[in-house]
Design an enzyme around this catalytic site. Structure first.
Site, mmCIF file in Angstrom:
data_model
loop_
_atom_site.group_PDB
_atom_site.id
_atom_site.type_symbol
_atom_site.label_atom_id
_atom_site.label_comp_id
_atom_site.label_asym_id
_atom_site.label_seq_id
_atom_site.Cartn_x
_atom_site.Cartn_y
_atom_site.Cartn_z
ATOM 1 N N LYS A 17 0.792 -1.444 0.078
ATOM 2 C CA LYS A 17 -0.187 0.021 -0.152
ATOM 3 C C LYS A 17 0.756 1.175 0.104
ATOM 4 C CE LYS A 17 0.640 1.042 4.606
ATOM 5 N NZ LYS A 17 1.543 2.160 5.197
ATOM 6 N N ASP A 171 -3.174 -2.137 10.448
ATOM 7 C CA ASP A 171 -3.323 -1.963 8.980
ATOM 8 C C ASP A 171 -4.037 -3.005 8.523
ATOM 9 O OD1 ASP A 171 -1.899 0.659 8.767
ATOM 10 O OD2 ASP A 171 -0.168 -0.144 8.099
#
Ligand code: C5P
Length: 318
Positions: A17, A171
């Site tokens: 990401k 996350d």
């Protein structure tokens, strides 16, 4: 995250990401920080394969451990240099461990939750650099949760999987959403958003990494800080051209105070005719938003030639 089946085996591509926006709003009583961040998954993948294995009852009642192995491929060469670097104090001393632990811990959490006696043969091929702010370990853990749920036919709902994910790391729920999202709380409250065109990026991970906890410890929260709307509105109104100017990462000054390679990368990226650039997550990876695929490939080649670290050309995952 892409999931494929090959017989009994599941093959999952677990993406990295990028943080297009990250604000730190405050320190919490539990030691974490209150965040608002806009993240998008990009086309740099670790590959996790999962094959369920029935427990051999002839060896007694103990549950067999997960049979796990990790292939570090080209990363071994690139990241092996870390220990000789000046900033090695800021890098996890045994860098393969977080991935190993998170994948095995994710699967053991599922087994505990549902009383699963079966085990699994799990192989992980790493391509996402560690200690880089790219979420590799979290993405691997999300992939393990999806694999265990499908492979052992546990039937957990998305919400149940998200709860498991949040238990393992801030996350990880983001990676279950499989698309761009604004994440709040300590990162576990995920609101998917549309970004329009996928965007082209060049990421450079310098020779040394940073430990997330250390960067958060060094950061200065801002209670009435910015929110992710500015980037989202810029994207809607003017695509990546406008959004590139609105990138923001409140962790960058803290990371820079711990690792000199980040300032060096920013100076290098300042020389490029790109739409914007900044550090991802808690670093040390630094990325540029490029005008188009061709520019991204040209810049990737140029930065590789500069010997700044490992350079990747990626696009946003649809
Ligand atoms: O949640 P996770 O284990 O990935 O976080 C790693 C470390 O990063 C935490 O132990 C904490 O020190 C820091 N962190 C934080 N605030 C967050 C997320 C992470 O302080 N929102």
């Amino acid at each position: 995250m892409h999931v494929d089946r090959a017989g009994r085996q599941l093959v999952i591509q677990a993406p990295a990401k990028l943080n297009l926006f990250l604000e730190v709003l405050g320190r919490r009583a539990d030691g974490y920080h209150e965040l608002e961040t806009l993240m998008c998954p990009v086309s740099l993948y670790d590959t996790l394969t999962f094959e369920p294995v029935d427990n051999d009852d002839s060896v007694g009642h103990a549950r067999s451990p997960i049979d796990f192995a990790c292939d570090w491929g080209p990363l071994r060469r690139t990241l092996g240099a870390e220990s000789s670097d000046d900033s090695s104090r800021a890098t996890p001393p045994e860098w393969p461990e977080p991935e190993r632990n998170l994948v095995v811990r994710a699967l053991d959490l599922l087994r505990d939750l549902r009383g699963v006696r079966a085990t699994a043969r799990v192989r992980l091929t790493k391509r996402i650099p560690v200690a880089a702010g790219l979420g590799g370990g979290s993405s691997d853990a999300a992939a393990a949760l999806v694999a265990g749920n499908l492979g052992w036919r546990l039937g957990l709902t998305d919400e149940e999987l998200s709860r498991c994910a949040a238990q393992l790391g801030s996350d990880i729920p983001f990676f279950l959403a499989r698309r761009a999202a604004v994440c709040r709380g300590r990162g576990e409250r995920v609101e998917p958003v549309a970004l329009g065109a996928p965007g082209w990026f060049v990421i450079v991970r310098p020779a040394s990494g940073l430990a997330t906890a250390e960067v958060f410890r060094a950061c200065r929260p801002c209670a009435n800080g910015r929110d992710a709307n500015q980037v989202l509105e810029a994207l809607r109104a003017g695509g990546w051209e406008r959004a590139g100017r609105e990138l923001y990462n409140a962790l960058e000054p803290a990371a820079e105070s711990l690792n000199s390679e980040i300032a060096r990368l920013r100076e290098e990226f300042d020389q490029l005719d790109v739409l914007g650039h900044q550090m991802s997550g808690s670093g040390t990876s630094y990325f540029a938003v490029c005008r188009h695929a061709r520019q991204a490939r040209q810049i990737g080649a140029r930065l590789r030639g500069r010997g700044l670290g490992h350079a990747f050309v990626v696009t946003g995952c649809r």
